[in-house]
Design a protein around this motif. Structure first.
Motif, PDB file in Angstrom:
ATOM      1  N   SER A   1     -13.410 -21.911 -23.743  1.00  0.00           N
ATOM      2  CA  SER A   1     -13.439 -22.463 -25.149  1.00  0.00           C
ATOM      3  C   SER A   1     -14.095 -21.527 -26.054  1.00  0.00           C
ATOM      4  N   LEU A   2     -13.858 -20.398 -26.061  1.00  0.00           N
ATOM      5  CA  LEU A   2     -14.741 -19.205 -26.750  1.00  0.00           C
ATOM      6  C   LEU A   2     -14.437 -19.239 -28.168  1.00  0.00           C
ATOM      7  N   ARG A   3     -15.546 -19.128 -29.178  1.00  0.00           N
ATOM      8  CA  ARG A   3     -15.416 -19.422 -30.591  1.00  0.00           C
ATOM      9  C   ARG A   3     -15.840 -18.017 -31.160  1.00  0.00           C
ATOM     10  N   PHE A   4     -15.498 -17.944 -32.348  1.00  0.00           N
ATOM     11  CA  PHE A   4     -15.737 -16.697 -33.290  1.00  0.00           C
ATOM     12  C   PHE A   4     -17.185 -16.484 -33.068  1.00  0.00           C
ATOM     13  N   GLU A   5     -18.212 -17.508 -33.206  1.00  0.00           N
ATOM     14  CA  GLU A   5     -19.794 -17.175 -33.027  1.00  0.00           C
ATOM     15  C   GLU A   5     -20.036 -16.938 -31.512  1.00  0.00           C
ATOM     16  N   ASP A   6     -19.134 -16.556 -30.648  1.00  0.00           N
ATOM     17  CA  ASP A   6     -19.564 -16.203 -29.510  1.00  0.00           C
ATOM     18  C   ASP A   6     -19.351 -14.470 -29.476  1.00  0.00           C
ATOM     19  N   THR A   7     -19.017 -14.098 -30.399  1.00  0.00           N
ATOM     20  CA  THR A   7     -18.741 -12.592 -30.424  1.00  0.00           C
ATOM     21  C   THR A   7     -20.208 -11.767 -30.374  1.00  0.00           C
ATOM     22  N   ALA A   8     -20.440 -11.035 -29.663  1.00  0.00           N
ATOM     23  CA  ALA A   8     -21.654 -10.417 -29.215  1.00  0.00           C
ATOM     24  C   ALA A   8     -21.480  -9.449 -28.302  1.00  0.00           C
ATOM     25  N   VAL A   9     -22.673  -8.843 -28.104  1.00  0.00           N
ATOM     26  CA  VAL A   9     -22.753  -7.869 -26.799  1.00  0.00           C
ATOM     27  C   VAL A   9     -23.583  -8.839 -25.821  1.00  0.00           C
ATOM     28  N   TYR A  10     -23.111  -8.837 -24.367  1.00  0.00           N
ATOM     29  CA  TYR A  10     -23.622  -9.498 -23.659  1.00  0.00           C
ATOM     30  C   TYR A  10     -24.442  -8.625 -22.629  1.00  0.00           C
ATOM     31  N   TYR A  11     -25.618  -9.279 -22.284  1.00  0.00           N
ATOM     32  CA  TYR A  11     -26.466  -8.448 -21.391  1.00  0.00           C
ATOM     33  C   TYR A  11     -26.910  -9.465 -20.182  1.00  0.00           C
ATOM     34  N   CYS A  12     -27.101  -8.776 -18.969  1.00  0.00           N
ATOM     35  CA  CYS A  12     -27.741  -9.216 -17.889  1.00  0.00           C
ATOM     36  C   CYS A  12     -29.076  -8.832 -17.690  1.00  0.00           C
ATOM     37  N   ASN A  13     -30.050  -9.458 -17.103  1.00  0.00           N
ATOM     38  CA  ASN A  13     -31.393  -9.540 -17.199  1.00  0.00           C
ATOM     39  C   ASN A  13     -32.010 -10.071 -15.940  1.00  0.00           C
ATOM     40  N   ALA A  14     -32.532  -9.232 -15.004  1.00  0.00           N
ATOM     41  CA  ALA A  14     -33.268  -9.973 -13.902  1.00  0.00           C
ATOM     42  C   ALA A  14     -34.573  -8.631 -13.607  1.00  0.00           C
TER      43      ALA A  14
END
Length: 117
Positions: A85-98
């Motif tokens: 259910s993706l929305r316009f406001e989900d637009t971004a660069v997604y990063y993984c962190n550990a």
């Protein structure tokens, strides 16, 4: 040297789905809590979701609750972020962190998610 590699981003229409993957060499993901962050243009990096090493406790930012699911496959040293259910406001660069919440902590190079009609 620890490397986290994200994949699975892309262009999707509103209401669509994507599954992001974060893979790593070695056991850094299977032994540690891992998180997904995102950063939209002109905004600060935001914690989206996190998961413990055992996968028993998850956190989600309010804006994605009920739509995103974080999971892990320790045998594959991979953490996933299922985004529905993706929305316009989900637009971004997604990063993984550990390891999330630990030091030192490592980041991937990011994967672009664009929600557009």
């Amino acid at each position: 040297q620890v490397q986290l590699v994200e994949s699975g981003g892309g262009l999707v229409q509103p209401g669509g789905s994507l599954r992001l993957s974060c893979a790593a060499s070695g056991s850094i993901l299977s032994r540690n809590a891992t998180a997904w962050y995102r950063q939209a243009p002109g905004k600060q990096r935001e914690l989206v979701a996190s998961i413990t090493s055992g996968g028993t406790t998850n956190y989600y930012v309010d804006s994605v609750k009920g739509r995103f699911t974080i999971s892990r496959d320790n045998a594959k040293n991979t953490v996933y972020l299922q985004m529905n259910s993706l929305r316009f406001e989900d637009t971004a660069v997604y990063y993984c962190n550990a390891p999330w919440g630990d030091y030192p902590s490592y980041w991937g190079q990011g994967t672009q998610v664009t929600v557009s009609s």
